[in-house]
Design a protein around this motif. Structure first.
Motif, PDB file in Angstrom:
ATOM      1  N   SER A 426       1.023  -1.581  -0.007  1.00 44.63           N
ATOM      2  CA  SER A 426       0.481  -0.032  -0.034  1.00 44.63           C
ATOM      3  C   SER A 426       0.563   1.039  -0.419  1.00 44.63           C
ATOM      4  CB  SER A 426      -1.055  -0.143   0.980  1.00 44.63           C
ATOM      5  OG  SER A 426      -1.830   0.853   1.096  1.00 44.63           O
ATOM      6  N   ALA A 427       2.311   1.266   0.771  1.00 44.82           N
ATOM      7  CA  ALA A 427       2.771   2.741   0.650  1.00 44.82           C
ATOM      8  C   ALA A 427       3.463   2.813  -0.437  1.00 44.82           C
ATOM      9  CB  ALA A 427       3.801   1.918   2.073  1.00 44.82           C
ATOM     10  N   PRO A 460      10.505  11.189   9.438  1.00 48.45           N
ATOM     11  CA  PRO A 460      11.536  11.564   8.363  1.00 48.45           C
ATOM     12  C   PRO A 460      10.935  12.623   7.660  1.00 48.45           C
ATOM     13  CG  PRO A 460      10.226   9.357   8.198  1.00 48.45           C
ATOM     14  CD  PRO A 460       9.938   9.915   9.318  1.00 48.45           C
ATOM     15  N   PRO A 461      12.126  13.752   7.291  1.00 47.14           N
ATOM     16  CA  PRO A 461      11.118  14.310   6.474  1.00 47.14           C
ATOM     17  C   PRO A 461      11.008  13.856   4.694  1.00 47.14           C
ATOM     18  CG  PRO A 461      13.851  14.461   7.026  1.00 47.14           C
ATOM     19  CD  PRO A 461      13.222  13.416   7.642  1.00 47.14           C
ATOM     20  N   ARG A 462      11.442  12.757   4.334  1.00 49.62           N
ATOM     21  CA  ARG A 462      11.226  12.109   3.680  1.00 49.62           C
ATOM     22  C   ARG A 462      10.986  10.940   3.735  1.00 49.62           C
ATOM     23  NH1 ARG A 462       9.715  14.843  -1.220  1.00 49.62           N
ATOM     24  NH2 ARG A 462       8.996  13.061  -1.998  1.00 49.62           N
ATOM     25  N   GLY A 467      12.699   0.790   0.902  1.00 53.18           N
ATOM     26  CA  GLY A 467      12.992   0.699   1.725  1.00 53.18           C
ATOM     27  C   GLY A 467      12.648   1.630   2.948  1.00 53.18           C
ATOM     28  N   ASP A 468      13.117   2.530   2.816  1.00 55.42           N
ATOM     29  CA  ASP A 468      12.477   3.646   4.029  1.00 55.42           C
ATOM     30  C   ASP A 468      11.031   3.270   4.223  1.00 55.42           C
ATOM     31  OD1 ASP A 468      15.188   3.780   5.008  1.00 55.42           O
ATOM     32  OD2 ASP A 468      15.648   5.765   2.798  1.00 55.42           O
ATOM     33  N   VAL A 478      13.146   5.428  11.355  1.00 50.11           N
ATOM     34  CA  VAL A 478      13.740   7.119  12.548  1.00 50.11           C
ATOM     35  C   VAL A 478      11.548   7.183  13.041  1.00 50.11           C
ATOM     36  CG1 VAL A 478      15.637   7.811  10.777  1.00 50.11           C
ATOM     37  CG2 VAL A 478      12.584   8.202  10.279  1.00 50.11           C
ATOM     38  N   THR A 479      10.813   6.551  12.844  1.00 47.93           N
ATOM     39  CA  THR A 479       9.108   6.533  13.406  1.00 47.93           C
ATOM     40  C   THR A 479       9.061   6.621  14.853  1.00 47.93           C
ATOM     41  OG1 THR A 479       8.681   6.237  11.137  1.00 47.93           O
ATOM     42  CG2 THR A 479       7.208   7.174  12.844  1.00 47.93           C
ATOM     43  N   GLU A 480       9.257   7.902  15.251  1.00 46.72           N
ATOM     44  CA  GLU A 480       9.029   7.230  17.317  1.00 46.72           C
ATOM     45  C   GLU A 480       7.623   8.368  17.745  1.00 46.72           C
ATOM     46  OE1 GLU A 480      12.911   8.276  19.216  1.00 46.72           O
ATOM     47  OE2 GLU A 480      13.506   5.905  18.623  1.00 46.72           O
TER      48      GLU A 480
END
Length: 712
Positions: A426-427, A460-462, A467-468, A478-480
């Motif tokens: 989906s992403a 994340p900014p982008r 993979g990201d 990096v999502t927290e």
């Protein structure tokens, strides 16, 4: 213009001395001198006297002068009745009691208590040397020990400083005593009891991180006696609400005058200005809800946190972090050893995980991915992707949490089963910009506005690389986010209109009930989601708890619908990999209560999951609310919560969800008596609903229009 008080006292003493000297000289000049020895005694002619004058009396020789004893000093001194040279005035500030911190019903969370300290006044005759001063004090304490066993000798440094600079004043010889004391003044004439205010937290460690604690304000009274120095150590708020509202909680000091005689006794004392207590702070916390939240967390024995908020107003009904500490330990001054034990504890009892701890949200982030795809039009609700145990993206294998899920899942099925491989695909269709936009609208990446310090987490900014993007879709990388941020995102889904601003304090009020510093509920942003998309997400989260194959069935209630989302994420704990598990959602009470619970796992520990570890914790809280709604200031209409058991994985035969006789949601679930946009029926021709081939993960399928629309 009147001279200052200290000058008036000196002037009065000087004037009295002058008047006394003048009166003595006049009396001596009026006395007749005796005749000189050996002089002849000649008869004298009678002097002419006026007729009306009385005969002059014969002068008698003056009596020898004797020293007139001074009159005894009065037992007390009253200002305005004269001056005394044997007393010395001292002016002290009486520290004002701090205001209370209350829950939403006015029950105290932080208040003041009275403590007593025994003091001894050393007679002036023992002021000659430090040795004599100390010996008398030791003897007096030993004599009083039978009646007052809590008395103790001050340490040598304290005793020497007191003797050098303030020996006229009483010296404390006991620690703070909570019980009432009555001294026999005749039996112990040199002892007195001084009463002080001390901060007290009647609920102990409950809500410790929110309330905070107090610490000393400035140096303790010592050295030379200063005018208006405090009678005892002032305190100020150091952390939490105690620090945030220190100005309002701090009252206005009073003034005390002490007239101390040369012999060490207090000749007179008067409160010139009484102290004025600080303002009370009324919080949004519910003591009953806070109690069951902390009880449920304590039973886990883990490092954890939980937040419960009002879905409409954003009022924080309960917020707790474990391990915790007892703020009463700081009220009277914590020892260095005890403070070091708290700061060096590897579990961090002073750290507030609910607002300052940031963790990868894991699968509780997945509703953001679905809503972003619906809003951007890239992944409709009925779009199906094949859900398998792994998915290869750019030569790297990304796992699903379950190795048993196979088949084609749509958005609802993927949320109920929390299928990772669905969200990877989906992403890839939606790309990063719409997902990051939706996450920010729900409060991720921004610090919640509270009077206490909060953490912003991170986004994340982008996430241009595939993979990201895959990590972003399952709340990893990096999502927290903090537990408070997750709870506010669930509150946004609960009210369906806006993201409310969290509110921890309602108002302050004076001791007479005058209200000030009011904090009104407000919204942060409007919900950028259509009603149909919102209903789809709500129904999917309903299935997480109430579907036969839902991952959060442990939180299911019999009378109130619960919507939730489980999450299990990986993070690094002290250099080693560990798990963090979540359960977040809301319960359909009036008003709805949104919640988030987070538990930390230890390095190398397995067997943790959002459904198996976190959901049972919130279930204890929800069942208590279901049993006693009035105690938690909510209401609900009991309904029969239907259990869903439709197959989530569709067969390979052509067809669409809802065409094989599966039951619809319970009656009245949707406000318009029907699912959004034909949710349980065959989609209209050309709508794009249904199966599509898996996307190509090497490219970017989003059109330039959506790239411009969601450009950060």
């Amino acid at each position: 213009m009147k001279p200052p008080a200290r000058w008036r006292g000196v002037a009065m003493l000087t004037l009295a001395a002058l008047l006394t000297a003048s009166a003595s000289g006049a009396a001596e000049s009026r006395q007749d001198k005796p005749p000189a020895a050996g002089s002849p005694q000649l008869p004298q002619a009678p002097a002419a006297q006026p007729v009306e004058a009385a005969p002059e009396p014969v002068a008698k020789p003056p009596a020898p002068k004797a020293k007139v004893p001074e009159p005894p000093a009065p037992p007390s001194f009253v200002p305005g009745s004269g001056s005394r040279a044997d007393v010395r005035p001292f002016y002290f500030a009486i520290p004002a009691p701090r205001g209370q911190i209350l829950d939403r019903a006015g029950r105290p969370l932080a208040q003041n208590s009275l403590v007593r300290r025994v003091q001894l006044t050393v007679p002036a005759a023992q002021h000659t040397t430090l040795e004599a001063y100390t010996a008398w004090l030791q003897q007096e304490i030993e004599a009083m020990h039978a009646d007052l066993p809590m008395l103790r000798m001050p340490d040598a440094d304290t005793l020497q400083r007191h003797y050098e600079s303030r020996r006229e004043l009483p010296i404390p010889v006991s620690d703070a005593i909570t019980q009432e004391l009555k001294l026999d003044a005749q039996k112990h004439p040199h002892a007195l009891v001084r009463t002080e205010y001390v901060r007290h937290y009647p609920q102990g460690s409950m809500a410790a991180h929110l309330l905070g604690y107090v610490s000393a304000d400035g140096a303790a009274p010592g050295g030379q006696v200063l005018r208006n120095e405090p009678l005892w150590q002032r305190t100020r708020g150091a952390t939490g609400l105690e620090a945030a509202y220190n100005k309002q909680l701090t009252g206005t000091d009073g003034t005390l005058c002490l007239m101390v005689g040369n012999d060490g006794h207090v000749a007179y004392e008067q409160v010139f200005t009484p102290p004025v207590a600080g303002r009370d702070v009324v919080t949004t916390l519910s003591l009953d809800t806070q109690r069951i939240v902390e009880s449920a967390l304590a039973q886990t024995g883990r490092r954890c946190a939980m937040v419960v908020v009002d879905g409409y107003t954003g009022d924080i009904r309960a917020m707790a972090s474990l391990p915790r500490y007892d703020p009463n330990a700081f009220a009277g001054g914590i020892s260095e050893a005890d403070f070091n034990a708290l700061t060096q504890d590897i579990n961090g009892p002073l750290f507030d995980r609910a607002v300052l701890g940031t963790y990868p949200p894991g699968s509780v982030f997945k509703p953001m991915v679905v809503l972003a795809g619906l809003r951007a039009g890239t992944v409709p609700a009925m779009q199906e992707f094949e859900c398998g145990p792994t998915l290869m993206i750019d030569g790297r294998e990304f796992d699903n949490w379950s190795k048993d899920d196979y088949g084609w899942f749509n958005a609802r099925s993927a949320i109920i089963r929390s299928c990772n491989t669905y969200f990877y695909q989906s992403a890839m269709m939606t790309r990063d910009a719409p997902i990051l936009y939706m996450a920010r609208e729900f409060g991720y990446g921004a610090a919640p506005v509270l009077p206490i310090k909060t953490a912003a987490g991170s986004l994340p900014p982008r996430a241009v690389a595939n993979g990201d993007l895959a990590n972003l879709s399952i709340g990893q990388g990096v999502t927290e986010a903090s537990p408070l941020q997750v709870a506010m995102a669930m509150a946004t889904l609960a009210n369906g209109a806006c993201r409310p601003r969290p509110r921890l304090v309602m108002q302050t009020q004076s001791q007479r009930g005058q209200v000030g510093d009011m904090v009104t509920p407000c919204r942060e942003t409007l919900l950028p989601v259509g009603q149909g998309d919102l209903d789809m997400i709500r129904h999917a989260m309903y299935g997480v708890v109430n579907h036969a194959n839902g991952t959060g069935r442990a939180a299911r209630l019999k009378k109130i619908p619960v919507h939730g989302k489980t999450g299990t994420a990986q993070w690094v704990l002290r250099g080693a990999k560990a798990n963090v598990v979540w359960f977040a959602g809301y319960v359909e009470t009036n008003p709805p209560l949104a919640f988030a619970v987070m538990l930390e796992g230890n390095a190398g520990e397995g067997g943790l999951s959002g459904g198996g570890t976190a959901a049972p914790v919130i279930a204890k809280v929800l069942r208590e609310i279901e049993a006693k709604p009035s105690a938690h200031e909510v209401a609900y209409e009991p309904v029969r919560v239907e259990e869903e058991n439709d197959p989530l994985t569709l067969s390979a035969e052509p067809g669409y969800y809802g065409m094989d006789g599966r039951p619809p949601p319970p009656p009245g679930y949707y406000p318009n008596d029907g699912p959004p946009y034909g949710y349980y029926g065959r989609p209209p021709p050309g709508s794009g609903y249904g199966r599509r081939p898996p996307p190509q993960y090497q490219g970017n399928p989003v059109s330039e229009f959506f790239q411009r629309l969601f450009r950060p």
